[in-house]
Each structure stands twice: as C-alpha cells, then as structure tokens.
Design a protein around this motif. Structure first.
Motif, mmCIF file in Angstrom:
data_model
loop_
_atom_site.group_PDB
_atom_site.id
_atom_site.type_symbol
_atom_site.label_atom_id
_atom_site.label_comp_id
_atom_site.label_asym_id
_atom_site.label_seq_id
_atom_site.Cartn_x
_atom_site.Cartn_y
_atom_site.Cartn_z
ATOM 1 N N ALA A 158 34.174 32.524 16.059
ATOM 2 C CA ALA A 158 33.555 32.454 17.376
ATOM 3 C C ALA A 158 32.058 32.182 17.228
ATOM 4 C CB ALA A 158 33.780 33.761 18.134
ATOM 5 N N PRO A 159 31.448 31.483 18.180
ATOM 6 C CA PRO A 159 30.005 31.223 18.103
ATOM 7 C C PRO A 159 29.205 32.491 18.365
ATOM 8 C CG PRO A 159 30.876 30.464 20.205
ATOM 9 C CD PRO A 159 32.073 30.884 19.387
ATOM 10 N N GLY A 160 28.007 32.554 17.780
ATOM 11 C CA GLY A 160 27.086 33.638 18.086
ATOM 12 C C GLY A 160 27.385 34.968 17.442
ATOM 13 N N VAL A 161 28.237 34.984 16.392
ATOM 14 C CA VAL A 161 28.565 36.257 15.729
ATOM 15 C C VAL A 161 28.254 36.192 14.234
ATOM 16 C CG1 VAL A 161 30.307 36.880 17.447
ATOM 17 C CG2 VAL A 161 31.003 35.627 15.390
ATOM 18 N N ASP A 162 27.281 35.390 13.859
ATOM 19 C CA ASP A 162 26.970 35.211 12.440
ATOM 20 C C ASP A 162 26.525 36.502 11.769
ATOM 21 O OD1 ASP A 162 27.549 32.552 12.758
ATOM 22 O OD2 ASP A 162 25.452 31.895 12.872
ATOM 23 N N GLU A 163 25.956 37.427 12.526
ATOM 24 C CA GLU A 163 25.473 38.680 11.951
ATOM 25 C C GLU A 163 26.592 39.670 11.664
ATOM 26 O OE1 GLU A 163 24.314 37.389 14.755
ATOM 27 O OE2 GLU A 163 22.207 36.872 14.366
ATOM 28 N N TRP A 164 27.793 39.405 12.175
ATOM 29 C CA TRP A 164 28.886 40.366 12.138
ATOM 30 C C TRP A 164 29.862 40.064 11.015
ATOM 31 C CZ3 TRP A 164 28.760 44.404 15.641
ATOM 32 C CH2 TRP A 164 27.751 44.303 16.613
ATOM 33 N N ARG A 165 30.518 41.127 10.506
ATOM 34 C CA ARG A 165 31.511 40.993 9.462
ATOM 35 C C ARG A 165 32.755 41.785 9.855
ATOM 36 N NH1 ARG A 165 28.113 37.888 8.723
ATOM 37 N NH2 ARG A 165 27.126 37.227 6.779
ATOM 38 N N THR A 166 33.934 41.190 9.646
ATOM 39 C CA THR A 166 35.188 41.872 9.944
ATOM 40 C C THR A 166 35.583 42.731 8.750
ATOM 41 O OG1 THR A 166 36.380 39.891 9.210
ATOM 42 C CG2 THR A 166 36.030 40.160 11.583
ATOM 43 N N ILE A 167 35.994 43.973 9.041
ATOM 44 C CA ILE A 167 36.292 44.950 7.997
ATOM 45 C C ILE A 167 37.624 45.612 8.298
ATOM 46 C CG2 ILE A 167 35.570 47.168 7.005
ATOM 47 C CD1 ILE A 167 33.858 44.963 6.022
ATOM 48 N N PHE A 168 38.471 45.678 7.302
ATOM 49 C CA PHE A 168 39.718 46.420 7.436
ATOM 50 C C PHE A 168 39.424 47.913 7.408
ATOM 51 C CE2 PHE A 168 43.578 48.444 5.892
ATOM 52 C CZ PHE A 168 44.533 47.868 6.710
ATOM 53 N N GLY A 169 40.303 48.696 8.018
ATOM 54 C CA GLY A 169 40.106 50.132 8.054
ATOM 55 C C GLY A 169 40.335 50.646 9.452
ATOM 56 N N GLY A 170 40.524 49.771 10.367
ATOM 57 C CA GLY A 170 40.754 50.099 11.754
ATOM 58 C C GLY A 170 40.723 48.844 12.596
ATOM 59 N N GLY A 171 40.484 47.714 11.956
ATOM 60 C CA GLY A 171 40.379 46.456 12.675
ATOM 61 C C GLY A 171 39.038 46.352 13.359
ATOM 62 N N TRP A 172 37.961 46.345 12.574
ATOM 63 C CA TRP A 172 36.614 46.430 13.107
ATOM 64 C C TRP A 172 35.806 45.170 12.833
ATOM 65 C CZ3 TRP A 172 36.419 51.348 9.745
ATOM 66 C CH2 TRP A 172 37.118 52.384 10.386
ATOM 67 N N ALA A 173 34.819 44.945 13.691
ATOM 68 C CA ALA A 173 33.740 44.006 13.401
ATOM 69 C C ALA A 173 32.463 44.837 13.344
ATOM 70 C CB ALA A 173 33.632 42.931 14.481
ATOM 71 N N CYS A 174 31.717 44.677 12.263
ATOM 72 C CA CYS A 174 30.568 45.551 12.027
ATOM 73 C C CYS A 174 29.314 44.736 11.736
ATOM 74 C CB CYS A 174 30.835 46.470 10.841
ATOM 75 S SG CYS A 174 32.312 47.494 11.015
ATOM 76 N N ALA A 175 28.182 45.326 12.091
ATOM 77 C CA ALA A 175 26.890 44.740 11.749
ATOM 78 C C ALA A 175 25.912 45.861 11.455
ATOM 79 C CB ALA A 175 26.355 43.868 12.885
ATOM 80 N N TYR A 176 25.008 45.585 10.531
ATOM 81 C CA TYR A 176 23.917 46.515 10.228
ATOM 82 C C TYR A 176 22.617 45.798 10.515
ATOM 83 C CZ TYR A 176 20.677 49.542 7.746
ATOM 84 O OH TYR A 176 19.622 50.372 7.435
ATOM 85 N N PHE A 177 21.804 46.375 11.383
ATOM 86 C CA PHE A 177 20.526 45.786 11.767
ATOM 87 C C PHE A 177 19.394 46.583 11.128
ATOM 88 C CE2 PHE A 177 23.486 44.611 15.149
ATOM 89 C CZ PHE A 177 23.286 43.242 15.199
ATOM 90 N N ARG A 178 18.615 45.913 10.310
ATOM 91 C CA ARG A 178 17.535 46.557 9.561
ATOM 92 C C ARG A 178 16.284 46.632 10.454
ATOM 93 N NH1 ARG A 178 17.149 47.660 4.299
ATOM 94 N NH2 ARG A 178 18.901 46.333 3.715
ATOM 95 N N THR A 179 16.113 47.750 11.136
ATOM 96 C CA THR A 179 15.027 47.893 12.120
ATOM 97 C C THR A 179 13.684 48.193 11.482
ATOM 98 O OG1 THR A 179 15.509 50.244 12.392
ATOM 99 C CG2 THR A 179 16.636 48.709 13.863
ATOM 100 N N GLY A 180 13.701 48.885 10.345
ATOM 101 C CA GLY A 180 12.451 49.204 9.668
ATOM 102 C C GLY A 180 11.748 50.434 10.194
ATOM 103 N N SER A 181 12.137 50.916 11.354
ATOM 104 C CA SER A 181 11.532 52.129 11.900
ATOM 105 C C SER A 181 12.496 52.770 12.888
ATOM 106 C CB SER A 181 10.200 51.837 12.591
ATOM 107 O OG SER A 181 10.403 51.217 13.846
ATOM 108 N N PHE A 182 12.340 54.066 13.076
ATOM 109 C CA PHE A 182 13.193 54.786 14.014
ATOM 110 C C PHE A 182 12.922 54.332 15.443
ATOM 111 C CE2 PHE A 182 14.602 58.506 16.456
ATOM 112 C CZ PHE A 182 15.840 58.737 15.880
ATOM 113 N N ALA A 183 11.650 54.078 15.752
ATOM 114 C CA ALA A 183 11.287 53.682 17.111
ATOM 115 C C ALA A 183 11.943 52.362 17.511
ATOM 116 C CB ALA A 183 9.764 53.574 17.247
ATOM 117 N N VAL A 184 11.925 51.386 16.608
ATOM 118 C CA VAL A 184 12.579 50.107 16.900
ATOM 119 C C VAL A 184 14.084 50.308 16.998
ATOM 120 C CG1 VAL A 184 13.008 47.770 16.060
ATOM 121 C CG2 VAL A 184 10.731 48.775 15.839
ATOM 122 N N GLY A 185 14.626 51.184 16.162
ATOM 123 C CA GLY A 185 16.043 51.486 16.242
ATOM 124 C C GLY A 185 16.437 52.065 17.588
#
Length: 215
Positions: free
Chosen positions: A13-40
């Motif tokens: 699908a378009p627009g999901v380049d940051e996401w990865r599909t993972i087995f374990g429950g049928g998930w799509a996951c992403a980790y966003f590196r915010t660099g600070s709690f405030a941005v998070g």
C-alpha cells in the motif's frame, strides 16, 4: 465486518514505508525515533487524535527516546484496510514533526515450548504468566506487553535437544543484518533449509533461536 488483508497487501500500500509487518498477532509496527520525551508526547497526542477520529485504536508505547506503534484489527487479530489508513495518517503526523522511523527497532519475541501434550501444560503457563489462551497452541499477554508463548507439538521425546527456544520475528529487510550480527557475536547457523521464512541459529553452547519473517 472489516475485510482482512495479507501482510504483503499491507506492505504494498502507498504511504506505509515506515511500517513493518510482524508475525505474533498479525501486526504492522513502526518505531519513531523522537529523540526526546517532549517530542514523543506530541507524536502520541497526534496519534490519539487520529485514532479517535477513525475509531480504530493502536497500541502505543512512549519512551524518552522514541515511540513504538502497533496496528491490528481486533475483529480477527490481523490487518485490514483500516490499518493501512491509520498507518498513512500516523506517518504523515510524524513527518510534520520531523520524526524519523527506525525499522531496525521493530521486532516481536516469542517463547516456543516443545510439548508432547500441549493441552495439558498450556493452562499452567496461562495461569502462571497471567496470560490468556489463544487457539490451541498459544497463550498471549492480554496487554500485549510480554512475549507470546507457543506450544510446539512433538510426536515423540527429543533427547539431546532443548525443550525451549526463542523465536524472534523481524521485518523482511532487517533479518539478514540480525543474522550477521549474531554470527559476529559467536553464533552459528544450525538450519537454513526453511529460509527465507526462518533461520535457526545457536549460541556457542547450542541454545537455539529462530529468526523469522511474516509473509
């Protein structure tokens, strides 16, 4: 009823380049590196608004250095078009905050137990872990925090082999780097006959782990 889609359909699908599909429950996951709690916090607030508007709610884990997001459709424990739309909107929100994604941080860990009579031992593990049964072979953390436990059926005892092993589910584009790191750290490949589905590795004393992907 929401229609289920495959991991491959999600990835294409378009627009999901940051996401990865993972087995374990049928998930799509992403980790966003915010660099600070405030941005998070800002990103989590944006995700909350997006999810509320869509009436479709992801798992969100806020830490001082980043935010993990896990998408799934609870109707069937897999992925749907609703997850695609949510992923697209969350990625757009992260881009507005100039928060990059880091796919190398995406994974799911599972403990596999070889069992001759899984139905007899599964209730014990559900009780002692505070987990819930899922189908005939698994117990899951109802809050989706800890590893899943899978009871792999054995037809006969297997002496000289561990009865426990770890499964690590990784994105398609991360597994080769993880294998290389494991080999550099003193591990070895025990079985690659099932690749590219999974590889069995072992440490210097023979304790095994499967590195796997989800098609």
């Amino acid at each position: 009823m929401t229609d289920q889609i495959s991991a491959k359909q999600f990835r294409e699908a378009p627009g999901v380049d940051e996401w990865r599909t993972i087995f374990g429950g049928g998930w799509a996951c992403a980790y966003f590196r915010t660099g600070s709690f405030a941005v998070g916090v800002e990103l989590v607030r944006a995700i909350g608004d997006i999810a509320a508007a869509a009436n479709h709610h992801p798992d969100v884990d806020l830490r001082p250095e980043g935010v993990s997001v896990r998408l799934f459709t609870s109707d069937f424990g897999g992925l749907s078009e609703r997850d695609v739309v949510l992923a697209q909107r969350i990625s757009a929100a992260a881009a507005e905050l100039a928060v990059p994604a880091d796919p190398s941080r995406v994974q799911h860990v599972q403990v596999a137990i070889d069992a001759l009579a899984g139905a007899e031992v599964q209730p014990f593990w559900a009780a002692v872990l505070g987990y819930e049964p899922f189908g005939e072979e698994d117990v899951l953390d109802p809050l989706r925090r800890g590893p899943t436990f899978w009871f792999q059926r054995m037809d006969a005892p297997r002496p000289q082999r561990n009865r426990f092993h770890i499964d690590v589910y990784l994105p398609h584009d991360q597994v080769e780097a993880r294998i290389a790191a494991a080999l550099a750290a003193g591990g070895r490949i025990v079985d690659d006959s099932h690749a590219p589905g999974w590889w069995t590795l072992a440490d210097a004393e023979g304790n095994e782990v499967d590195l796997a992907v989800w098609d």
